[in-house]
Design a protein around this motif. Structure first.
Motif, PDB file in Angstrom:
ATOM      1  N   GLN A  72       0.859  -7.534  -4.747  1.00  0.00           N
ATOM      2  CA  GLN A  72       0.995  -8.122  -6.088  1.00  0.00           C
ATOM      3  C   GLN A  72       1.882  -7.244  -6.970  1.00  0.00           C
ATOM      4  N   LYS A  73       1.709  -5.932  -6.884  1.00  0.00           N
ATOM      5  CA  LYS A  73       2.556  -5.024  -7.659  1.00  0.00           C
ATOM      6  C   LYS A  73       4.021  -5.193  -7.261  1.00  0.00           C
ATOM      7  N   LEU A  74       4.266  -5.226  -5.958  1.00  0.00           N
ATOM      8  CA  LEU A  74       5.636  -5.365  -5.468  1.00  0.00           C
ATOM      9  C   LEU A  74       6.227  -6.723  -5.842  1.00  0.00           C
ATOM     10  N   GLU A  75       5.423  -7.781  -5.773  1.00  0.00           N
ATOM     11  CA  GLU A  75       5.900  -9.107  -6.173  1.00  0.00           C
ATOM     12  C   GLU A  75       6.258  -9.124  -7.653  1.00  0.00           C
ATOM     13  N   SER A  76       5.463  -8.442  -8.452  1.00  0.00           N
ATOM     14  CA  SER A  76       5.747  -8.374  -9.890  1.00  0.00           C
ATOM     15  C   SER A  76       7.080  -7.674 -10.140  1.00  0.00           C
ATOM     16  N   ILE A  77       7.300  -6.559  -9.474  1.00  0.00           N
ATOM     17  CA  ILE A  77       8.578  -5.841  -9.592  1.00  0.00           C
ATOM     18  C   ILE A  77       9.719  -6.740  -9.130  1.00  0.00           C
ATOM     19  N   THR A  96      -4.524  -6.213  11.321  1.00  0.00           N
ATOM     20  CA  THR A  96      -4.584  -6.503   9.887  1.00  0.00           C
ATOM     21  C   THR A  96      -3.603  -5.612   9.140  1.00  0.00           C
ATOM     22  N   ASN A  97      -3.612  -4.338   9.485  1.00  0.00           N
ATOM     23  CA  ASN A  97      -2.699  -3.383   8.847  1.00  0.00           C
ATOM     24  C   ASN A  97      -1.245  -3.783   9.093  1.00  0.00           C
ATOM     25  N   ASP A  98      -0.913  -4.143  10.322  1.00  0.00           N
ATOM     26  CA  ASP A  98       0.461  -4.532  10.648  1.00  0.00           C
ATOM     27  C   ASP A  98       0.888  -5.784   9.884  1.00  0.00           C
ATOM     28  N   ILE A 152     -11.814  -2.941   7.091  1.00  0.00           N
ATOM     29  CA  ILE A 152     -10.841  -4.041   7.084  1.00  0.00           C
ATOM     30  C   ILE A 152     -10.912  -4.786   5.756  1.00  0.00           C
ATOM     31  N   ARG A 153     -12.114  -5.010   5.243  1.00  0.00           N
ATOM     32  CA  ARG A 153     -12.274  -5.716   3.968  1.00  0.00           C
ATOM     33  C   ARG A 153     -11.554  -4.953   2.848  1.00  0.00           C
ATOM     34  N   TYR A 154     -11.791  -3.629   2.784  1.00  0.00           N
ATOM     35  CA  TYR A 154     -11.140  -2.828   1.746  1.00  0.00           C
ATOM     36  C   TYR A 154      -9.627  -2.716   1.981  1.00  0.00           C
ATOM     37  N   LEU A 155      -9.247  -2.676   3.234  1.00  0.00           N
ATOM     38  CA  LEU A 155      -7.828  -2.626   3.568  1.00  0.00           C
ATOM     39  C   LEU A 155      -7.104  -3.871   3.040  1.00  0.00           C
ATOM     40  N   VAL A 156      -7.698  -5.037   3.255  1.00  0.00           N
ATOM     41  CA  VAL A 156      -7.099  -6.294   2.789  1.00  0.00           C
ATOM     42  C   VAL A 156      -6.992  -6.285   1.262  1.00  0.00           C
ATOM     43  N   LYS A 157      -8.055  -5.867   0.582  1.00  0.00           N
ATOM     44  CA  LYS A 157      -8.021  -5.811  -0.882  1.00  0.00           C
ATOM     45  C   LYS A 157      -6.923  -4.866  -1.362  1.00  0.00           C
ATOM     46  N   HIS A 158      -6.844  -3.724  -0.723  1.00  0.00           N
ATOM     47  CA  HIS A 158      -5.838  -2.723  -1.096  1.00  0.00           C
ATOM     48  C   HIS A 158      -4.421  -3.279  -0.924  1.00  0.00           C
TER      49      HIS A 158
END
Length: 180
Positions: free
Chosen positions: A165-170, A95-97, A153-159
């Protein structure tokens, strides 16, 4: 101006057989030299702007390489028999990868676009990206130590979704001006 031109055209034979006045060639050569000096002086600022642009692009690339090397250095691979906790750890890593790869793609696109922005924006956005990456690394480390891997894993996905989203906005804001 027209009067002179008409006079010259009507009396062409007067001008064709006469030599230029004394010192004409020296005055003409001095005028050409002055014009050449002015043109060379105008070219120097253009070279300076190109040099600054080149340095900015090189600095952006160096920062990108530094970020990639610092945060994405390959981790040592441990070979252990699969257990229930290692399966959960493998799921956490996978998931992290996956989300890490998405962030890297966004960052690479942003860094490409940063090369076409002014140095003040480059510096600010580079600091923002470094902050996002350092916070992400700290969060991933903390979640990897969590006993409840499902919750981690749930919190990792949310994070990751928030960071992406921040990077997409930039990236979208930069995309209005340049495209890589």
């Amino acid at each position: 101006m027209k009067d002179r031109k008409e006079y010259i055209e009507k009396n062409r034979e007067l001008f064709d057989d006469r030599e230029p006045s004394v010192g004409h060639m020296e005055r003409f050569e001095a005028l050409l030299n002055r014009q050449t000096e002015i043109q060379e002086a105008e070219k120097k600022p253009a070279k300076r702007v190109k040099l600054i642009s080149f340095i900015s692009i090189a600095a952006s690339i160096a920062i990108l390489i530094g970020v990639v090397v610092r945060f994405y250095a390959p981790q040592s691979i441990e070979v252990a028999p699969p257990t229930e906790s290692s399966i959960a750890t493998d799921e956490f890593r996978a998931t992290n990868d996956y989300y890490n790869q998405q962030m890297e793609e966004q960052i690479a696109d942003i860094m490409c676009k940063l090369a076409y922005t002014d140095t003040e924006n480059q510096a600010q956005l580079t600091r923002d990206i470094e902050k996002i990456m350092s916070n992400n690394t700290a969060f991933v480390d903390e979640m990897s130590k969590n006993e409840n891997q499902e919750m981690a894993i749930r919190y990792l996905v949310k994070h990751y979704k928030i960071n992406i989203q921040k990077l997409e906005s930039i990236n979208e804001k930069l995309g209005k001006y340049t495209k890589c």
